[in-house]
Design a protein around this motif. Structure first.
Motif, PDB file in Angstrom:
ATOM      1  N   PHE A 280     -34.983  64.401  24.342  1.00 30.73           N
ATOM      2  CA  PHE A 280     -34.225  63.879  25.470  1.00 30.73           C
ATOM      3  C   PHE A 280     -33.141  64.895  25.844  1.00 30.73           C
ATOM      4  O   PHE A 280     -32.382  65.337  24.979  1.00 30.73           O
ATOM      5  N   LYS A 281     -33.076  65.226  27.117  1.00 27.43           N
ATOM      6  CA  LYS A 281     -32.099  66.205  27.583  1.00 27.43           C
ATOM      7  C   LYS A 281     -31.222  65.609  28.679  1.00 27.43           C
ATOM      8  O   LYS A 281     -31.682  64.803  29.480  1.00 27.43           O
ATOM      9  N   PHE A 282     -29.984  66.064  28.700  1.00 22.42           N
ATOM     10  CA  PHE A 282     -29.074  65.730  29.795  1.00 22.42           C
ATOM     11  C   PHE A 282     -28.235  66.959  30.110  1.00 22.42           C
ATOM     12  O   PHE A 282     -27.781  67.664  29.205  1.00 22.42           O
ATOM     13  N   ASP A 283     -28.044  67.229  31.399  1.00 26.40           N
ATOM     14  CA  ASP A 283     -27.250  68.378  31.835  1.00 26.40           C
ATOM     15  C   ASP A 283     -26.444  67.952  33.052  1.00 26.40           C
ATOM     16  O   ASP A 283     -27.011  67.637  34.107  1.00 26.40           O
TER      17      ASP A 283
ATOM     18  N   THR B  56      -5.343  78.375  44.134  1.00 31.64           N
ATOM     19  CA  THR B  56      -6.379  77.351  44.186  1.00 31.64           C
ATOM     20  C   THR B  56      -6.434  76.641  42.844  1.00 31.64           C
ATOM     21  O   THR B  56      -6.428  77.293  41.803  1.00 31.64           O
ATOM     22  N   LYS B  57      -6.464  75.327  42.874  1.00 27.54           N
ATOM     23  CA  LYS B  57      -6.632  74.558  41.649  1.00 27.54           C
ATOM     24  C   LYS B  57      -8.093  74.187  41.495  1.00 27.54           C
ATOM     25  O   LYS B  57      -8.711  73.680  42.426  1.00 27.54           O
ATOM     26  N   ASN B  58      -8.636  74.462  40.313  1.00 29.10           N
ATOM     27  CA  ASN B  58     -10.062  74.252  40.069  1.00 29.10           C
ATOM     28  C   ASN B  58     -10.232  73.554  38.729  1.00 29.10           C
ATOM     29  O   ASN B  58      -9.660  73.974  37.728  1.00 29.10           O
ATOM     30  N   THR B  59     -10.994  72.486  38.721  1.00 27.73           N
ATOM     31  CA  THR B  59     -11.315  71.775  37.491  1.00 27.73           C
ATOM     32  C   THR B  59     -12.818  71.620  37.384  1.00 27.73           C
ATOM     33  O   THR B  59     -13.464  71.098  38.293  1.00 27.73           O
ATOM     34  N   SER B  60     -13.385  72.101  36.275  1.00 27.87           N
ATOM     35  CA  SER B  60     -14.831  72.001  36.054  1.00 27.87           C
ATOM     36  C   SER B  60     -15.085  71.261  34.753  1.00 27.87           C
ATOM     37  O   SER B  60     -14.394  71.479  33.748  1.00 27.87           O
ATOM     38  N   PHE B  61     -16.095  70.425  34.766  1.00 29.47           N
ATOM     39  CA  PHE B  61     -16.471  69.649  33.585  1.00 29.47           C
ATOM     40  C   PHE B  61     -17.974  69.753  33.398  1.00 29.47           C
ATOM     41  O   PHE B  61     -18.736  69.576  34.348  1.00 29.47           O
ATOM     42  N   LYS B  62     -18.389  70.090  32.185  1.00 33.94           N
ATOM     43  CA  LYS B  62     -19.814  70.238  31.891  1.00 33.94           C
ATOM     44  C   LYS B  62     -20.173  69.484  30.617  1.00 33.94           C
ATOM     45  O   LYS B  62     -19.470  69.591  29.606  1.00 33.94           O
ATOM     46  N   LEU B  63     -21.235  68.720  30.685  1.00 31.22           N
ATOM     47  CA  LEU B  63     -21.726  67.980  29.526  1.00 31.22           C
ATOM     48  C   LEU B  63     -23.224  68.216  29.414  1.00 31.22           C
ATOM     49  O   LEU B  63     -23.959  68.081  30.400  1.00 31.22           O
ATOM     50  N   LYS B  64     -23.666  68.596  28.231  1.00 31.78           N
ATOM     51  CA  LYS B  64     -25.076  68.907  28.025  1.00 31.78           C
ATOM     52  C   LYS B  64     -25.506  68.422  26.647  1.00 31.78           C
ATOM     53  O   LYS B  64     -24.743  68.532  25.670  1.00 31.78           O
ATOM     54  N   SER B  65     -26.694  67.862  26.563  1.00 29.83           N
ATOM     55  CA  SER B  65     -27.184  67.382  25.275  1.00 29.83           C
ATOM     56  C   SER B  65     -28.676  67.649  25.152  1.00 29.83           C
ATOM     57  O   SER B  65     -29.404  67.729  26.141  1.00 29.83           O
ATOM     58  N   ASN B  66     -29.115  67.809  23.896  1.00 27.45           N
ATOM     59  CA  ASN B  66     -30.520  68.015  23.575  1.00 27.45           C
ATOM     60  C   ASN B  66     -30.794  67.245  22.282  1.00 27.45           C
ATOM     61  O   ASN B  66     -30.445  67.702  21.195  1.00 27.45           O
ATOM     62  N   LEU B  67     -31.393  66.065  22.405  1.00 27.51           N
ATOM     63  CA  LEU B  67     -31.573  65.167  21.272  1.00 27.51           C
ATOM     64  C   LEU B  67     -33.052  64.970  20.957  1.00 27.51           C
ATOM     65  O   LEU B  67     -33.899  65.024  21.848  1.00 27.51           O
ATOM     66  N   TYR B  68     -33.348  64.737  19.672  1.00 31.38           N
ATOM     67  CA  TYR B  68     -34.727  64.603  19.213  1.00 31.38           C
ATOM     68  C   TYR B  68     -34.910  63.320  18.409  1.00 31.38           C
ATOM     69  O   TYR B  68     -33.970  62.772  17.832  1.00 31.38           O
ATOM     70  N   GLN B  69     -36.161  62.889  18.359  1.00 32.36           N
ATOM     71  CA  GLN B  69     -36.668  61.927  17.386  1.00 32.36           C
ATOM     72  C   GLN B  69     -37.930  62.544  16.787  1.00 32.36           C
ATOM     73  O   GLN B  69     -38.797  63.011  17.523  1.00 32.36           O
ATOM     74  N   ASP B  70     -38.021  62.575  15.460  1.00 30.77           N
ATOM     75  CA  ASP B  70     -39.227  63.090  14.813  1.00 30.77           C
ATOM     76  C   ASP B  70     -39.814  61.974  13.955  1.00 30.77           C
ATOM     77  O   ASP B  70     -39.326  61.694  12.861  1.00 30.77           O
ATOM     78  N   LEU B  71     -40.851  61.336  14.481  1.00 28.64           N
ATOM     79  CA  LEU B  71     -41.492  60.221  13.804  1.00 28.64           C
ATOM     80  C   LEU B  71     -42.824  60.669  13.207  1.00 28.64           C
ATOM     81  O   LEU B  71     -43.194  61.841  13.291  1.00 28.64           O
ATOM     82  N   THR B  72     -43.548  59.765  12.614  1.00 28.01           N
ATOM     83  CA  THR B  72     -44.784  60.135  11.928  1.00 28.01           C
ATOM     84  C   THR B  72     -45.787  60.772  12.872  1.00 28.01           C
ATOM     85  O   THR B  72     -46.376  61.819  12.573  1.00 28.01           O
ATOM     86  N   HIS B  73     -46.004  60.168  14.021  1.00 19.78           N
ATOM     87  CA  HIS B  73     -47.008  60.675  14.963  1.00 19.78           C
ATOM     88  C   HIS B  73     -46.398  61.228  16.245  1.00 19.78           C
ATOM     89  O   HIS B  73     -47.093  61.894  17.017  1.00 19.78           O
ATOM     90  N   TRP B  74     -45.121  60.954  16.494  1.00 22.74           N
ATOM     91  CA  TRP B  74     -44.502  61.351  17.751  1.00 22.74           C
ATOM     92  C   TRP B  74     -43.259  62.194  17.506  1.00 22.74           C
ATOM     93  O   TRP B  74     -42.503  61.939  16.569  1.00 22.74           O
TER      94      TRP B  74
END
Length: 275
Positions: free
Chosen positions: A85-88, A63-81
């Motif tokens: 942001f996540k992607f999976d 059996t031929k199997n190809t898997s691809f996974k992309l994941k990110s966890n990004l931030y912004q740290d501002l004065t009040h906020w």
């Protein structure tokens, strides 16, 4: 049988827009040394920072199997906020070499965004949260959630921190067009919910950190409730190279016909800091 496993490159990096940042990935070397609060302080005011994970698995034989996974966890740290942001994303294609049949066996994409307005000592916050999920094999064309509420750090020790978010919200989902509806059932469903989320971080050693993320959305309208839990252990091996073990658990209280309530994922990835 020839087996090729490339599972794989993961870049845990700080992506900075400041002109003074010479290398957007250099902060990975402090991963096991600094708690999240100090990392956020170092990048306060920057447009984006965080980590990006990439995985590739190739299997050849009967059996031929190809898997691809992309994941990110990004931030912004501002004065009040403080924004997150996540992607999976996961994509898998399989081919039977005897029959020549080829098909996609997994195609799931999840993205979310959360904005936290800092209150008082910045441990407490008011949050606004939204996510969107599209899973080709769960019987839903899409599921979207919106929530707002209160977040705070409920425990802080020398090696452990625990943060929680809780608040009301609502969900919108559409049943896949190929699914047969029950009598009186609508294809697009909306309902209210309560969302609870927890992030537990433990520094195991100078170069090793354990993270536990849990989110639970309890439907108040008789629709499906969802639970997501991810456990991960990241340990730095040498220089910018680290090894990550992760386990993901997904639970749907009311899956579509012929679908499972529980979906799990176990993986080991190589984490590399690009310098």
């Amino acid at each position: 049988m020839q087996y090729i496993n490339l599972f794989c490159f993961c870049a845990a990096a700080a992506v900075s827009t400041k002109a003074s940042a010479t290398d957007p990935f250099e902060d990975f070397h402090s991963y096991g040394d600094l708690p999240d609060d100090e990392i956020h302080q170092q990048h306060q005011g920057e447009l984006l920072y965080g980590d990006v994970e990439f995985g590739l698995s190739l299997h050849q034989g009967n059996t031929k199997n190809t898997s691809f996974k992309l994941k990110s966890n990004l931030y912004q740290d501002l004065t009040h906020w403080r924004n997150q942001f996540k992607f999976d994303g996961l994509y898998r294609r399989e081919k039977n070499t005897d029959t020549g049949d080829e098909d996609v066996s997994a195609a799931r994409y999840f993205t979310s965004g959360q904005a936290n307005y800092k209150l008082g000592d910045e441990k407490a916050s008011f949050f606004v949260y939204g996510d969107f999920e599209k899973d080709r094999f769960n019987g839903k064309e899409y599921t979207a959630t919106f929530a707002l509420g209160y977040g705070n750090r409920v425990f802080e020790g020398r090696k452990n921190t625990v943060d929680i978010d809780i608040g009301p919200g609502f969900s919108v989902s559409k049943i896949d067009d190929e699914e047969v509806l029950a009598e009186g059932e609508e294809r697009t469903q909306t309902g209210s919910l309560v969302r609870f989320a927890m992030q537990w971080q433990r520094i195991v050693s100078k170069r090793t950190r354990f993270n536990q993320d849990v989110s639970y959305e309890r439907s108040l309208s008789g629709l499906n409730s969802r639970l997501f839990a991810e456990s991960s252990l990241v340990t730095q091996v040498i220089g910018g190279v680290a090894l990550k073990f992760g386990f993901t658990y997904r639970y749907n209280s009311k899956p579509e016909a012929d679908k499972e309530k529980v979906d799990t994922e176990l993986g080991a990835t190589l984490v590399y800091s690009f310098n």
